[in-house]
Design a protein around this motif. Structure first.
Motif, mmCIF file in Angstrom:
data_model
loop_
_atom_site.group_PDB
_atom_site.id
_atom_site.type_symbol
_atom_site.label_atom_id
_atom_site.label_comp_id
_atom_site.label_asym_id
_atom_site.label_seq_id
_atom_site.Cartn_x
_atom_site.Cartn_y
_atom_site.Cartn_z
ATOM 1 N N ASP A 82 -6.104 9.210 -6.792
ATOM 2 C CA ASP A 82 -7.125 8.282 -6.469
ATOM 3 C C ASP A 82 -7.559 7.381 -7.353
ATOM 4 O OD1 ASP A 82 -5.784 8.344 -3.921
ATOM 5 O OD2 ASP A 82 -7.477 9.336 -3.637
ATOM 6 N N SER A 121 8.614 7.173 2.127
ATOM 7 C CA SER A 121 7.253 6.304 1.953
ATOM 8 C C SER A 121 7.123 6.326 0.811
ATOM 9 C CB SER A 121 6.294 7.355 2.683
ATOM 10 O OG SER A 121 6.511 8.911 1.682
ATOM 11 N N ASP A 132 -5.931 9.019 -0.441
ATOM 12 C CA ASP A 132 -5.157 10.652 0.457
ATOM 13 C C ASP A 132 -4.998 11.545 -0.232
ATOM 14 O OD1 ASP A 132 -3.982 9.012 -1.415
ATOM 15 O OD2 ASP A 132 -1.746 9.353 -1.136
ATOM 16 N N VAL A 192 -4.664 3.553 -2.003
ATOM 17 C CA VAL A 192 -4.493 4.489 -1.034
ATOM 18 C C VAL A 192 -5.624 6.330 -0.708
ATOM 19 C CG1 VAL A 192 -4.813 5.037 1.424
ATOM 20 C CG2 VAL A 192 -3.334 2.991 0.377
ATOM 21 N N ASP A 244 4.145 6.683 -3.360
ATOM 22 C CA ASP A 244 2.755 7.108 -3.484
ATOM 23 C C ASP A 244 2.671 6.832 -4.780
ATOM 24 O OD1 ASP A 244 1.321 9.402 -4.391
ATOM 25 O OD2 ASP A 244 2.427 11.100 -3.627
ATOM 26 N N HIS A 300 1.040 -1.030 -0.480
ATOM 27 C CA HIS A 300 0.428 0.262 -0.151
ATOM 28 C C HIS A 300 0.732 1.046 0.537
ATOM 29 C CE1 HIS A 300 -2.780 -3.329 1.479
ATOM 30 N NE2 HIS A 300 -3.744 -2.069 0.858
ATOM 31 N N GLU A 301 -0.071 2.712 -0.653
ATOM 32 C CA GLU A 301 0.975 3.419 -1.005
ATOM 33 C C GLU A 301 1.101 4.742 0.526
ATOM 34 O OE1 GLU A 301 -0.825 6.563 -3.092
ATOM 35 O OE2 GLU A 301 -2.475 6.501 -2.960
ATOM 36 N N ASP A 302 0.424 4.176 1.867
ATOM 37 C CA ASP A 302 0.726 4.364 2.777
ATOM 38 C C ASP A 302 1.478 3.865 4.056
ATOM 39 O OD1 ASP A 302 -0.586 2.419 3.177
ATOM 40 O OD2 ASP A 302 -2.495 3.266 4.478
#
Length: 715
Positions: free
Chosen positions: A443, A373, A411, A409, A375, A321-323
């Protein structure tokens, strides 16, 4: 010459009045006639092979009048043949071939000879053929010269070439006949009468396990004494094989063993299989009772090599997951050493495939973690390469691609799909549509986008209607807009999505007030020009600006004048020599007049040295006092210039601006020193000028001047 024919005419009385004349073939050359007697003679030996018959004409004439006494008489002379020519063959050597293993009586070739003698007269041209050499292998037909095989089972592999001598004899072969011979070279041509055979029925081949698929690991060969296509062979593995195959090299007729499946020393080290070889072309005459094939056993031994590590999968596909925070677990790659030693392996990431250094791999267990992280909106996939290296042998490396998919995600908040140019007419009515808006979201939810539009707070001018298809309409809440009151409105629109967690954003829609025609078409959106509330017009503002510019110009001029007053004139003397003309009636003193007029002194008479003597009168002493030069102990010119520079810098009368000072100082480096007394530091009594009398007549006058004035000499 031989008389072979006598002619006689009844008109010839023997008194010599008759003359015989001969014409026709060879008359006068080959045949001659006696004019008186009529006897015909041959001048040379006649050859039937050249001409078998001659036709002649004889005439009887009166010797005195050449009148014909009788009509022409024609007669033929036919040459009888004798056996004077031997038989001759067309070629000295004939070439022929016959298949090996031919049956007895098989025709090989026919050779014939010719005889120039007359075949219709006697036996001079009747030929008989016989074999002089080549028995017992061949025979010849005595009448027509046909050569035939005489021995069964002649094998080319035993003897291939034969030389046969044939004789042709005339007179039917009787004693005294003439003969001729020729040679016939006979070659036995090959037939497939010999099967292929292995000289060794067991072969051993060794190869390494790293041999590539399709690579050759060895060759085997069978022997076939036949030639050409009769010796072509075909190799095959009996029953086939999963790992190996064998093909035929057409150039060398060898069997080439190749690999069709990768070898693994750790799995299997020894193989054996049976190979069959047979002729490609078979001759039906010789296959009965003979097996035209052979067999051999091949044993293959696989040797171990140090192999690179092998990954459990290739490639790896991992989702994250991107988060995910930095340092989070992504996945695991696993590699092992396929060798029997099973040496330890370490892992690393090829940084050329991870330039941003987003991931890290544990060198011991192959665990991939994030360094930063991720993205998904920046990159949905990350393709990196993980390298596995043997610790004991770093040259053995293997890389595997790892495809990391970044899962979405929610975001990111939705926002306007585009920049809208929205306007409302001054004469618009309430509830009229002025703009349709839509939104986008970077997204990608699994169920698709669903946006909700609303207005933050209560707006008295506009309202929004959500169409529930990810678009919304902007409507007027009232009518009667005026550009004079407000030329532009800012409408905050709140856009929310339906994913978890819900994201929303506020985008501002700029609405201009425009003048429109009766059909609602925009004509002008520029705000109206209104007078200033304080009563100042545009003309008044321009006048104020001009006054400010004039004041600035006055200040600049005043500053410039003050700067000009602070500058002192270059000439500080009360009398400016540029405004006065000074005349001198003196002719000058020659070389001694170099310092009569110092322009620097004329410009600044106050700084004149009090001890400076005039050159237009006779000085009281020959060597005037001069200021001590700052040059001591033969220092260089640089020190001299620096000294002068310091004097000018400390001079309060020097001009405030830059000026150029020129000095004619030649330095003190010459060992001969100066002959001039100018600026000499010695006084008159310190000098000894006796050496001037030794310089010759050119310096006589100078010696009298200085030596005569010496105080010692006067005493």
């Amino acid at each position: 010459m031989t008389v072979f024919l006598e002619l006689h005419s009844n008109a010839d009385k023997g008194d010599g009045t008759v003359k015989y004349v001969l014409t026709g073939d060879g008359a006068g050359t080959l045949f001659l006639i006696d004019e008186k007697s009529g006897d015909i003679h041959a001048t040379k030996r006649l050859d039937r092979e050249e001409k078998a018959m001659y036709t002649l004409h004889a005439k009887v004439l009166d010797r005195n009048t050449n009148a014909e006494l009788e009509p022409d008489t024609e007669f033929n002379i036919k040459i009888h043949d004798i056996n004077d020519n031997a038989p001759r063959f067309e070629k000295e050597v004939f070439y022929a071939s016959v298949p090996e293993m031919s049956e007895v009586g098989t025709s090989v070739v026919t050779v014939t000879a010719t005889d120039a003698d007359d075949q219709t007269y006697g036996n001079s041209a009747k030929l008989v053929y016989s074999i002089l050499q080549g028995q017992p292998y061949f025979s010849v037909d005595s009448e027509n010269g046909t050569i035939k095989t005489a021995l069964p089972g002649m094998d080319r592999e035993v003897k291939e070439h034969y030389q046969v001598v044939i004789q042709a004899k005339d007179m039917a072969g009787q004693m005294g006949g003439l003969s001729g011979t020729t040679t016939v070279s006979i070659t036995l041509s090959d037939v497939n009468d010999s099967p292929p055979r292995f000289a060794n029925h067991s072969f051993r081949v060794t190869t390494v396990e790293s041999t590539e698929i399709g690579g050759a690991i060895g060759r085997i060969k069978a022997d076939d004494p036949d030639v050409s296509h009769n010796a072509e062979m075909e190799y095959s593995i009996v029953g086939g094989h999963d790992t190996f195959n064998i093909i035929t090299d057409q150039a060398t007729q060898e069997g080439v063993i190749i690999i069709k499946k990768a070898l693994d020393y750790e799995s299997k080290r020894d193989y054996d299989f049976r190979v069959e070889v047979k002729n490609t072309y078979l001759d039906a005459r010789f296959i009965h009772g003979v097996q035209f094939k052979d067999y051999a056993t091949v044993k293959v031994t696989v040797e171990d090599v140090d192999e690179p590590p092998v990954f459990a999968r290739n490639p790896y596909i991992i989702e994250v997951h991107e988060d995910t925070a930095a340092g989070s677990f992504v996945g695991v790659v696993l590699a092992r050493d396929p060798d029997a030693d099973n040496k330890p392996v370490k892992y690393s990431i090829d940084r050329h495939t991870d330039l941003e250094r987003l991931f890290n791999v544990d060198s011991v267990n192959g665990t991939i973690t994030t360094l930063k992280s991720l993205d998904r909106e920046m990159s949905k996939w990350h393709n990196i390469s993980v390298v596995a290296t043997e610790i004991n042998n770093p040259r053995q490396t293997t890389r595997v691609p790892v495809f990391i998919k970044v899962l979405d995600v929610n975001d990111n908040a939705p926002e306007f799909a585009m920049s809208y140019d929205t306007f409302v007419c001054e004469n618009v009515k309430a509830g009229q549509l002025i703009q349709t808006i839509s939104a986008v979201d970077t997204d990608e939810p699994l169920v698709g986008h669903k946006f909700v539009f609303s207005i933050s707070g209560t707006n008295p001018n506009f309202t929004i209607v959500d169409k529930e298809d990810n678009t919304a309409n902007i409507l007027t809440r009232r009518g009667g807009f005026s550009r004079r009151e407000m030329s532009m409105y800012f409408l905050p629109v709140v856009i929310s999505d339906n994913d978890y967690p819900i994201q929303s954003s506020t985008s501002t829609l700029i609405i201009r007030v425009c003048a429109c025609d009766s059909r609602g078409n925009m004509q002008s959106c520029n705000p109206e020009v209104l007078p200033f509330s304080d009563g100042l017009t545009t003309g008044a503002l321009v006048a104020i600006l001009l006054c400010v510019i004039i004041l600035l110009m006055i200040v600049v001029l005043f500053a410039a004048l003050r700067r000009q007053r602070k500058k002192e004139p270059l000439i500080i003397s009360k009398e400016d020599v540029r405004d006065n003309v000074v005349s001198y009636n003196d002719e000058g003193g020659g070389e001694e007049d170099t310092q009569a007029f110092d322009i620097g002194t004329l410009r600044n008479p106050e700084v004149m040295d009090a001890n400076k003597l005039r050159r237009d009168i006779i000085p009281e002493m020959l060597f005037p006092f001069r200021r001590t030069s700052p040059i001591k102990d033969n220092t260089d010119v640089r020190d001299f210039i620096n000294g002068r520079l310091q004097e000018n810098d400390s001079d309060p009368t020097a001009p405030p601006y830059d000026s150029l000072a020129t000095y004619a100082y030649e330095g003190t480096g010459s060992l001969a020193e100066s002959l001039s007394s100018l600026e000499s530091a010695a006084t008159e009594g310190d000098q000894d000028y006796d050496y001037l009398s030794n310089w010759g007549p050119q310096f006589k006058k100078l010696a009298e001047m200085y030596i005569g004035r010496s105080p010692d000499r006067e005493t």
